[in-house]
Scaffold this active site. Sequence first.
Site, PDB file in Angstrom:
ATOM      1  CB  SER A   7      -0.925   0.074   1.138  1.00  0.00           C
ATOM      2  OG  SER A   7      -1.462   1.306   1.281  1.00  0.00           O
ATOM      3  CG  HIS A  32      -3.838  -1.526  -1.452  1.00  0.00           C
ATOM      4  ND1 HIS A  32      -5.052  -2.367  -1.892  1.00  0.00           N
ATOM      5  CD2 HIS A  32      -4.343  -0.734  -0.472  1.00  0.00           C
ATOM      6  CE1 HIS A  32      -6.246  -1.987  -1.077  1.00  0.00           C
ATOM      7  NE2 HIS A  32      -5.585  -0.982  -0.221  1.00  0.00           N
ATOM      8  CG  ASP A  34      -5.277   2.531   0.832  1.00  0.00           C
ATOM      9  OD1 ASP A  34      -6.196   1.814   0.642  1.00  0.00           O
ATOM     10  OD2 ASP A  34      -4.246   2.626   1.321  1.00  0.00           O
ATOM     11  CG  MET A  36      -8.310   7.517   2.311  1.00  0.00           C
ATOM     12  SD  MET A  36      -7.582   7.362   3.898  1.00  0.00           S
ATOM     13  CE  MET A  36      -6.619   5.802   3.622  1.00  0.00           C
ATOM     14  CG  HIS A  65      -9.199   0.181  -0.495  1.00  0.00           C
ATOM     15  ND1 HIS A  65      -8.887   0.122   0.857  1.00  0.00           N
ATOM     16  CD2 HIS A  65     -10.798   0.355  -0.189  1.00  0.00           C
ATOM     17  CE1 HIS A  65      -9.678   0.192   1.664  1.00  0.00           C
ATOM     18  NE2 HIS A  65     -10.813  -0.096   1.182  1.00  0.00           N
ATOM     19  CG  MET A  67     -11.386   3.667   2.056  1.00  0.00           C
ATOM     20  SD  MET A  67      -9.908   3.601   2.928  1.00  0.00           S
ATOM     21  CE  MET A  67      -8.628   3.374   1.515  1.00  0.00           C
ATOM     22  CG  MET A 136     -11.641  -2.663   5.033  1.00  0.00           C
ATOM     23  SD  MET A 136     -10.172  -2.145   4.189  1.00  0.00           S
ATOM     24  CE  MET A 136      -9.208  -1.266   5.599  1.00  0.00           C
ATOM     25  N   GLY A 141      -8.996   4.295   6.980  1.00  0.00           N
ATOM     26  CA  GLY A 141      -8.766   5.753   7.315  1.00  0.00           C
ATOM     27  C   GLY A 141      -7.223   5.856   7.160  1.00  0.00           C
ATOM     28  CG  PHE A 142      -5.672   7.066   9.930  1.00  0.00           C
ATOM     29  CD1 PHE A 142      -5.076   8.127   9.659  1.00  0.00           C
ATOM     30  CD2 PHE A 142      -6.966   7.088  10.208  1.00  0.00           C
ATOM     31  CE1 PHE A 142      -5.613   9.529   9.550  1.00  0.00           C
ATOM     32  CE2 PHE A 142      -7.718   8.336  10.320  1.00  0.00           C
ATOM     33  CZ  PHE A 142      -6.820   9.510  10.184  1.00  0.00           C
ATOM     34  N   GLY A 144      -0.922   1.708   9.618  1.00  0.00           N
ATOM     35  CA  GLY A 144      -0.118   1.729  10.862  1.00  0.00           C
ATOM     36  C   GLY A 144      -0.829   1.314  11.866  1.00  0.00           C
ATOM     37  CG  ASP A 174      -6.325  -2.567   3.161  1.00  0.00           C
ATOM     38  OD1 ASP A 174      -5.066  -2.515   3.702  1.00  0.00           O
ATOM     39  OD2 ASP A 174      -6.885  -1.751   2.483  1.00  0.00           O
ATOM     40  N   GLY A 175      -4.971  -4.304   6.260  1.00  0.00           N
ATOM     41  CA  GLY A 175      -4.924  -3.460   7.456  1.00  0.00           C
ATOM     42  C   GLY A 175      -4.033  -4.335   8.539  1.00  0.00           C
ATOM     43  N   GLY A 176      -2.936  -3.771   9.024  1.00  0.00           N
ATOM     44  CA  GLY A 176      -2.298  -4.439  10.073  1.00  0.00           C
ATOM     45  C   GLY A 176      -1.474  -5.782  10.109  1.00  0.00           C
ATOM     46  N   GLY A 196       1.191  -1.984   4.008  1.00  0.00           N
ATOM     47  CA  GLY A 196       1.639  -0.589   3.949  1.00  0.00           C
ATOM     48  C   GLY A 196       3.045  -0.335   4.743  1.00  0.00           C
TER      49      GLY A 196
END
Length: 215
Positions: A7, A32, A34, A36, A65, A67, A136, A141-142, A144, A174-176, A196
């Site tokens: 990402s 990826h 993102d 927003m 993606h 958002m 998700m 939104g963020f 990290g 997606d995420g973490g 990311g």
Amino acid sequence: MRIISPSILSANFSKLGQEIRMLNESRAEWIHFDVMDGVFVNNISFGFPILKSVRALTEKVLDVHLMITEPEKYIERFANSGADIITFHVESTKNVEECITKIHSLSKKAGITLRPSTPVKSIIPYLNSVDMVLVMSVEPGFGGQKFIPESLDKVRRIKEELEKVSSRALIEIDGGVGIENVKEVFESGVDIVVAGSAIFSSNEPEKEIERMLEV
Ligand code: DX5
Ligand code: ZN
């Protein structure tokens, strides 16, 4: 299938060209992207001009993606700016079918996604028409943030539902995700892992991608 989709939300934008060239040399098959809008999520990222610049630098699959609210208004412009896959949130529009049809009419792959708090049943009606389901594993939104472990139950649920309707849609998360949990994530049935901060905060991003593929 095991694909890593870095990402670029976590990339260093002052040297985005170099970051893309690094990814071109890496074993990441997708990138990826993102988007927003500050309305659907509490953050604003980037849009068409940046996507066009990235498209000009890479032949990797551009995994966009969205958002944003009312994605149907912008799908065509994302397609024309270089997206290969366009994923939108089931919560972001009243016209889910229309979004999928529009993406397909532009000869792009369609993905659907849902927030961590949105139940799987909200996407079930669309499982036969999408090419991908994005789970998700953090609140959108963020970058990290910490991985939400229940996301893997959701992956397994979605996999079952896809099998029921004989859909061959891929599952992305997606995420973490990083080296510490990527093995478990792939083993739960995920095809594509978005990462990311795990990649861009590494001193050796290309090696990190390799390590994530080889766990
Ligand atoms: C969050 C984005 C993610 C984000 C992931 O809204 O959709 O793609 O970049 O970042 P990490 O891998 O750092 O959690
Ligand atoms: Zn994303």
